[in-house]
Write an enzyme that holds these catalytic residues in place. Sequence first.
Site, short mmCIF file in Angstrom:
data_model
loop_
_atom_site.label_atom_id
_atom_site.label_comp_id
_atom_site.label_asym_id
_atom_site.label_seq_id
_atom_site.Cartn_x
_atom_site.Cartn_y
_atom_site.Cartn_z
N TYR A 157 29.98 -20.63 -9.35
CA TYR A 157 30.24 -21.13 -10.70
C TYR A 157 29.83 -20.20 -11.83
O TYR A 157 29.95 -20.55 -12.99
CB TYR A 157 29.61 -22.53 -10.89
CG TYR A 157 28.16 -22.67 -10.46
CD1 TYR A 157 27.83 -23.35 -9.27
CD2 TYR A 157 27.11 -22.16 -11.23
CE1 TYR A 157 26.51 -23.52 -8.88
CE2 TYR A 157 25.79 -22.33 -10.84
CZ TYR A 157 25.49 -23.00 -9.67
OH TYR A 157 24.19 -23.16 -9.29
N HIS B 183 20.84 -24.15 -8.01
CA HIS B 183 20.26 -25.41 -8.46
C HIS B 183 19.32 -25.94 -7.38
O HIS B 183 18.17 -26.27 -7.64
CB HIS B 183 21.37 -26.42 -8.75
CG HIS B 183 20.92 -27.85 -8.80
ND1 HIS B 183 20.12 -28.34 -9.81
CD2 HIS B 183 21.13 -28.89 -7.95
CE1 HIS B 183 19.88 -29.64 -9.59
NE2 HIS B 183 20.47 -29.99 -8.47
N ARG C 220 17.54 -19.92 -14.66
CA ARG C 220 17.14 -19.95 -13.24
C ARG C 220 17.94 -18.89 -12.52
O ARG C 220 19.16 -18.87 -12.58
CB ARG C 220 17.30 -21.36 -12.67
CG ARG C 220 18.60 -21.67 -11.99
CD ARG C 220 18.59 -23.02 -11.28
NE ARG C 220 19.62 -23.92 -11.79
CZ ARG C 220 20.93 -23.82 -11.51
NH1 ARG C 220 21.38 -22.84 -10.75
NH2 ARG C 220 21.78 -24.67 -11.99
#
Lengths: 368, 327
Positions: A275, A266, A262
């Site tokens: 992250y 998220h 992706r």
Amino acid sequence: MIIEESLRRISSEPHEDFYQVLTPEGELLIPIDGMIDNSLAVGMYRHMVYARTFDRKCISLQRQGRMGTYAPFEGQEAAQIGSVLALSDDDWMFPSYREHAATVTRGQPLQTVIRYWKGRLDGGVGYREKHILPPSVPIATHLLHAVGAAWASRIRHEAAVSIAYFGDGATSEGDFHESLNFAGVNRLPVIFLCQNNGYAISVPFNKQSSSRTIAQRASAYDIEGIRVDGNDVFGVYMAVSEARKRALEGQGPTLVEAVTFRYGAHTTADDPKKYRDQEELLAKWRKRDPIHRLRRFLEREDLWDERQESQLAADCTEQIDQAISEVLSLPPEQPEAMFEHVYAEAPWHIAEQREELNRILRKDGMQS
Amino acid sequence: MTQKLNIIQAITQALDQKLADDRRVMLLGEDIGTNGGVFRATDGLLEKYGADRVADTPLAESGIVGSTIGLALNGMIPVAEIQFLAFLYPGLEQVLSHAARMRHRSRGEYTLPMVIRTPYGAGIRGPELHSESVEAFFAQTPGLKVVVPSTPYDAKGLLISAIEDPDPVLFLEPTKIYRSFREDVPEMLYRVPIGKAKVVQEGSDISIFAWGAMMPVAVSAAKQIEEERGWTCDVIDLRTIYPLDRDCIIESVKKTGRAVVVQEAHKTASMGAELVSLINDEALMYLRAPVKRISGFDVPVPLFALEDDYMPTTARVKAGIAETMLF
């Protein structure tokens, strides 16, 4: 056999290896004659471009405050669209909350997706006509619903499979394992379609599991497992077609691991830069982009040109804008909608609470 | 035509008759096939209906409830057996997040005609976690119905209603009184409506509300207190604990002006607390004494050496009635 060959590869070759039909450069590794004709290939492309366009539009609606939190899927179009196009109308589909490319390609109105992320109850529907369930928010729980639905199909000897969509994080949940086990022991016609996009929110797959791959988990249950390039729409289509054929022949479930990425967050509530090294990862994965590689292929085959591309872009924008304006111009949901459909027939306390709210709203003049 | 059956036999008969009556009905659970279920509720049904309709499952309660949901979605009417209520905990997410919500979240597009049957309650000298009475968890779950029979007649009629209900039903079977008595049960297929309590015994001084395995305790306390003190009790078996039969409860309290609730569940945040609240809302001005809860204690249900002390006894119920009468 695609699957047997792929399984062999999983057990003997390095981590990155998977079943692939169309390379990132748009070249065919395996002939697709008799499996994917020109019109299907062009259709796949149109669906992917449409999906990416509305995904970006949804993010921008969220940024403008016109929609709530949204879970984007850009980068995962091939895994979703390649798999859903391999299904027939009677099959059952159990999506998670990131599967709008798949559900819309299968026929769910885009308006439903937008209503859902606008927090409206009337967006919570699936699409009964094509056996699409509403998106499942708890992780991996809906895999068992696919198992149950497939079980019912098998009992009635119907030619239908069930497919469940989920991510890499879901494979750590108990329900994932219970699903594979139940489906295996009853040899049910289920396809477990895992989009391994590398991250469950912020946790990378190497912290999710010590398994080298997700597909290899299939062998623990003695069911079929295949690891496919999830950015290769042809590969996903052929793997799912094969899994579906096996399921209908009574050969049981298949776990498909579609390796993908992706590009974004998220959901619109997190920032992937926190992250992971977005720059490096995007540079790597954009070279493997599902849409670009299919476009290269189509252009090489003289199936696509610049004129069609700009026409498609204009058509997508028009259709999506139309859907959005339809939803934005809907009247607000009536508060009493929340009291509907709790049961087939409302028990006394729910009926009274509905009246209580109505009285309050009338009194305060809040009901517009 | 009737036969003398106990609760477990009445349940077996209800399952048998619905399997025969409707091709969509099927049973699934652990050990329900060859073994006939740990309490023999499904005894003989595998031989009669085959493995597609009486299915042994792997040992996984989330798997059982989750696949029950999928079966119900796709045209079946599944009746799942969970061996003990506390074993449903691994399947709680499926019950709370999906079974109870499917109709609402899909705006009626998908519905779940399904039943989860499970024995509950203490009093059988069971090992740890075989004696729980946590029915109140499920009364916090809109979309679910919770039914608790206390007699063979009601067990059969309520289970048939549960199987025919368009919504998911949790069917709690009082383990302690599974085989403790028999009564006349019609051979025919009949229904006892969900959501309706039953006045088991009429009286004018106090209302006693109970369900499941507490019914025999409530009835025996009522009989003794009448003999000993001359007070007559309205004894009401709730039968369905969610949704409650408000009219029956309130009518009784308006008549007697006093009430006790007898339950083996923990006291705090229980159905008993809900009844107190309901009576407070609807019949406060009729009350001549506070509504008393005679209850299991707020401790983990103890191992069976102490279970008789944990459970409300006839003596405790009588003491509670006396306290309320003499308030």
